[in-house]
Design a protein around this motif. Sequence first.
Motif, PDB file in Angstrom:
ATOM      1  N   ALA A 186      14.703  -5.288 -22.438  1.00  0.00           N
ATOM      2  CA  ALA A 186      13.791  -4.268 -21.914  1.00  0.00           C
ATOM      3  C   ALA A 186      12.378  -4.642 -22.319  1.00  0.00           C
ATOM      4  O   ALA A 186      12.141  -5.119 -23.432  1.00  0.00           O
ATOM      5  N   PHE A 187      11.443  -4.420 -21.413  1.00  0.00           N
ATOM      6  CA  PHE A 187      10.029  -4.682 -21.674  1.00  0.00           C
ATOM      7  C   PHE A 187       9.254  -3.410 -21.386  1.00  0.00           C
ATOM      8  O   PHE A 187       9.445  -2.773 -20.346  1.00  0.00           O
ATOM      9  N   ALA A 188       8.373  -3.028 -22.301  1.00  0.00           N
ATOM     10  CA  ALA A 188       7.610  -1.793 -22.156  1.00  0.00           C
ATOM     11  C   ALA A 188       6.246  -1.975 -22.800  1.00  0.00           C
ATOM     12  O   ALA A 188       5.963  -3.001 -23.430  1.00  0.00           O
ATOM     13  N   MET A 189       5.390  -0.969 -22.651  1.00  0.00           N
ATOM     14  CA  MET A 189       4.087  -1.013 -23.300  1.00  0.00           C
ATOM     15  C   MET A 189       4.271  -0.867 -24.805  1.00  0.00           C
ATOM     16  O   MET A 189       5.082  -0.059 -25.267  1.00  0.00           O
ATOM     17  N   GLY A 190       3.498  -1.611 -25.556  1.00  0.00           N
ATOM     18  CA  GLY A 190       3.633  -1.560 -27.006  1.00  0.00           C
ATOM     19  C   GLY A 190       3.279  -0.213 -27.591  1.00  0.00           C
ATOM     20  O   GLY A 190       3.773   0.156 -28.655  1.00  0.00           O
ATOM     21  N   ASN A 191       2.434   0.543 -26.881  1.00  0.00           N
ATOM     22  CA  ASN A 191       2.039   1.870 -27.379  1.00  0.00           C
ATOM     23  C   ASN A 191       2.887   2.988 -26.775  1.00  0.00           C
ATOM     24  O   ASN A 191       2.550   4.158 -26.902  1.00  0.00           O
ATOM     25  N   HIS A 192       3.967   2.601 -26.075  1.00  0.00           N
ATOM     26  CA  HIS A 192       4.913   3.552 -25.464  1.00  0.00           C
ATOM     27  C   HIS A 192       4.285   4.356 -24.330  1.00  0.00           C
ATOM     28  O   HIS A 192       4.819   5.395 -23.941  1.00  0.00           O
ATOM     29  N   ASP A 193       3.174   3.904 -23.792  1.00  0.00           N
ATOM     30  CA  ASP A 193       2.522   4.618 -22.699  1.00  0.00           C
ATOM     31  C   ASP A 193       3.210   4.273 -21.377  1.00  0.00           C
ATOM     32  O   ASP A 193       4.085   3.406 -21.310  1.00  0.00           O
ATOM     33  N   ILE A 194       2.795   4.954 -20.304  1.00  0.00           N
ATOM     34  CA  ILE A 194       3.302   4.639 -18.976  1.00  0.00           C
ATOM     35  C   ILE A 194       2.869   3.225 -18.601  1.00  0.00           C
ATOM     36  O   ILE A 194       1.726   2.824 -18.831  1.00  0.00           O
ATOM     37  N   MET A 195       3.774   2.457 -18.018  1.00  0.00           N
ATOM     38  CA  MET A 195       3.451   1.131 -17.513  1.00  0.00           C
ATOM     39  C   MET A 195       3.095   1.277 -16.039  1.00  0.00           C
ATOM     40  O   MET A 195       3.892   1.792 -15.244  1.00  0.00           O
ATOM     41  N   THR A 196       1.889   0.854 -15.668  1.00  0.00           N
ATOM     42  CA  THR A 196       1.413   1.012 -14.301  1.00  0.00           C
ATOM     43  C   THR A 196       1.410  -0.359 -13.616  1.00  0.00           C
ATOM     44  O   THR A 196       0.577  -1.216 -13.920  1.00  0.00           O
ATOM     45  N   LEU A 197       2.333  -0.543 -12.701  1.00  0.00           N
ATOM     46  CA  LEU A 197       2.526  -1.821 -12.038  1.00  0.00           C
ATOM     47  C   LEU A 197       1.737  -1.881 -10.739  1.00  0.00           C
ATOM     48  O   LEU A 197       1.733  -0.939  -9.956  1.00  0.00           O
ATOM     49  N   GLY A 198       1.092  -3.010 -10.511  1.00  0.00           N
ATOM     50  CA  GLY A 198       0.343  -3.197  -9.279  1.00  0.00           C
ATOM     51  C   GLY A 198       1.274  -3.330  -8.092  1.00  0.00           C
ATOM     52  O   GLY A 198       2.237  -4.092  -8.128  1.00  0.00           O
ATOM     53  N   GLY A 199       1.007  -2.591  -7.035  1.00  0.00           N
ATOM     54  CA  GLY A 199       1.869  -2.634  -5.864  1.00  0.00           C
ATOM     55  C   GLY A 199       1.110  -2.434  -4.573  1.00  0.00           C
ATOM     56  O   GLY A 199      -0.104  -2.179  -4.559  1.00  0.00           O
ATOM     57  N   LEU A 200       1.821  -2.581  -3.473  1.00  0.00           N
ATOM     58  CA  LEU A 200       1.325  -2.279  -2.134  1.00  0.00           C
ATOM     59  C   LEU A 200       2.271  -1.266  -1.507  1.00  0.00           C
ATOM     60  O   LEU A 200       3.453  -1.208  -1.863  1.00  0.00           O
ATOM     61  N   TRP A 201       1.772  -0.488  -0.567  1.00  0.00           N
ATOM     62  CA  TRP A 201       2.634   0.485   0.095  1.00  0.00           C
ATOM     63  C   TRP A 201       2.362   0.475   1.601  1.00  0.00           C
ATOM     64  O   TRP A 201       1.317   0.029   2.063  1.00  0.00           O
ATOM     65  N   GLU A 202       3.326   0.958   2.349  1.00  0.00           N
ATOM     66  CA  GLU A 202       3.222   1.038   3.806  1.00  0.00           C
ATOM     67  C   GLU A 202       3.939   2.277   4.318  1.00  0.00           C
ATOM     68  O   GLU A 202       4.984   2.670   3.769  1.00  0.00           O
ATOM     69  N   PRO A 203       3.422   2.899   5.380  1.00  0.00           N
ATOM     70  CA  PRO A 203       4.169   3.929   6.103  1.00  0.00           C
ATOM     71  C   PRO A 203       4.976   3.257   7.212  1.00  0.00           C
ATOM     72  O   PRO A 203       4.498   2.310   7.844  1.00  0.00           O
ATOM     73  N   TRP A 204       6.175   3.721   7.445  1.00  0.00           N
ATOM     74  CA  TRP A 204       7.028   3.124   8.484  1.00  0.00           C
ATOM     75  C   TRP A 204       7.706   4.226   9.286  1.00  0.00           C
ATOM     76  O   TRP A 204       8.256   5.176   8.722  1.00  0.00           O
ATOM     77  N   LYS A 205       7.650   4.099  10.602  1.00  0.00           N
ATOM     78  CA  LYS A 205       8.276   5.078  11.484  1.00  0.00           C
ATOM     79  C   LYS A 205       9.577   4.505  12.030  1.00  0.00           C
ATOM     80  O   LYS A 205       9.580   3.459  12.682  1.00  0.00           O
ATOM     81  N   ASN A 206      10.671   5.181  11.746  1.00  0.00           N
ATOM     82  CA  ASN A 206      11.970   4.755  12.240  1.00  0.00           C
ATOM     83  C   ASN A 206      11.981   4.838  13.774  1.00  0.00           C
ATOM     84  O   ASN A 206      11.788   5.920  14.334  1.00  0.00           O
ATOM     85  N   PRO A 207      12.181   3.704  14.455  1.00  0.00           N
ATOM     86  CA  PRO A 207      12.120   3.723  15.930  1.00  0.00           C
ATOM     87  C   PRO A 207      13.235   4.534  16.571  1.00  0.00           C
ATOM     88  O   PRO A 207      13.126   4.919  17.733  1.00  0.00           O
ATOM     89  N   GLU A 208      14.304   4.809  15.833  1.00  0.00           N
ATOM     90  CA  GLU A 208      15.424   5.553  16.394  1.00  0.00           C
ATOM     91  C   GLU A 208      15.313   7.049  16.151  1.00  0.00           C
ATOM     92  O   GLU A 208      15.663   7.855  17.008  1.00  0.00           O
ATOM     93  N   THR A 209      14.826   7.425  14.959  1.00  0.00           N
ATOM     94  CA  THR A 209      14.781   8.844  14.606  1.00  0.00           C
ATOM     95  C   THR A 209      13.368   9.423  14.607  1.00  0.00           C
ATOM     96  O   THR A 209      13.209  10.646  14.510  1.00  0.00           O
ATOM     97  N   SER A 210      12.349   8.526  14.647  1.00  0.00           N
ATOM     98  CA  SER A 210      10.932   8.936  14.580  1.00  0.00           C
ATOM     99  C   SER A 210      10.560   9.520  13.219  1.00  0.00           C
ATOM    100  O   SER A 210       9.490  10.128  13.078  1.00  0.00           O
ATOM    101  N   GLU A 211      11.424   9.366  12.232  1.00  0.00           N
ATOM    102  CA  GLU A 211      11.128   9.843  10.886  1.00  0.00           C
ATOM    103  C   GLU A 211      10.264   8.812  10.155  1.00  0.00           C
ATOM    104  O   GLU A 211      10.405   7.605  10.343  1.00  0.00           O
ATOM    105  N   TRP A 212       9.367   9.334   9.295  1.00  0.00           N
ATOM    106  CA  TRP A 212       8.465   8.468   8.547  1.00  0.00           C
ATOM    107  C   TRP A 212       8.995   8.225   7.137  1.00  0.00           C
ATOM    108  O   TRP A 212       9.543   9.131   6.505  1.00  0.00           O
TER     109      TRP A 212
END
Length: 235
Positions: free
Chosen positions: A122-148
């Motif tokens: 296990a890997f965590a912050m040494g000070n036991h704080d929240i680890m904030t990971l860099g990421g990307l996000w996207e919205p996606w619309k299901n072509p069959e249900t139209s749900e996002w």
Amino acid sequence: MCGRVFDPEEVSEIKLNPLKKRRGDRWLWTLPRRYNVPPTMPLPVMTSTDGVRTIEPMRWGLIPPWAKDPKKLGNTFNARADTIDQKPAFKGAWKAQRRCLVLVGGFYEWRRSGVADKQPFAFAMGNHDIMTLGGLWEPWKNPETSEWTRSCTIITTEANDLLAPVHDRMPVIIGSENWDKWLGEDAVNDNELKAMLAPFPAPRLAAWPVDQRVGSVRNDTADLIERAAVQAALL
């Protein structure tokens, strides 16, 4: 690779519209904490719009807008820092500045200790704080249900000195001093952003061996993040 994480104490499983409270820079969630979260499950993700930060659940495993079937995408739960602006699945989110912070308590990685056996750490912050990971996000619309669906990926980079004996890569960790730039609240160019995708300083992290039961996603109990009674030094 970063393919298994656990929640911090302040962030737990998110469903629909959980109660949230803000205390300074910390966000508290009321639902039970998870200790063994695999890809395709929701993760708590922070984004910023017009300077207002919010946290919401997003599917771990980015679904680009052009995808017809997420099951045919392959591995999109990690994005390599060195090709993030080139890979079809991620370059759209990078160009559109859909950057986010994935909030975790830490992550697991496995070191092969023999022909068949792997020792998890296990890997965590040494000070036991929240680890904030860099990421990307996207919205996606299901072509069959139209749900996002909103989905995310965790960016990975070269391992630091702490991770290197276990794996050659690690997730990008964005320190709180760079949250405003990463979330787009301050003006920043591509070179500055890519400079943030460097290995996080090893002295600011902690690592310890954990029980091999973490290898099965069916196991999700608090003792999974406890130090295992094994002799498994990193070096």
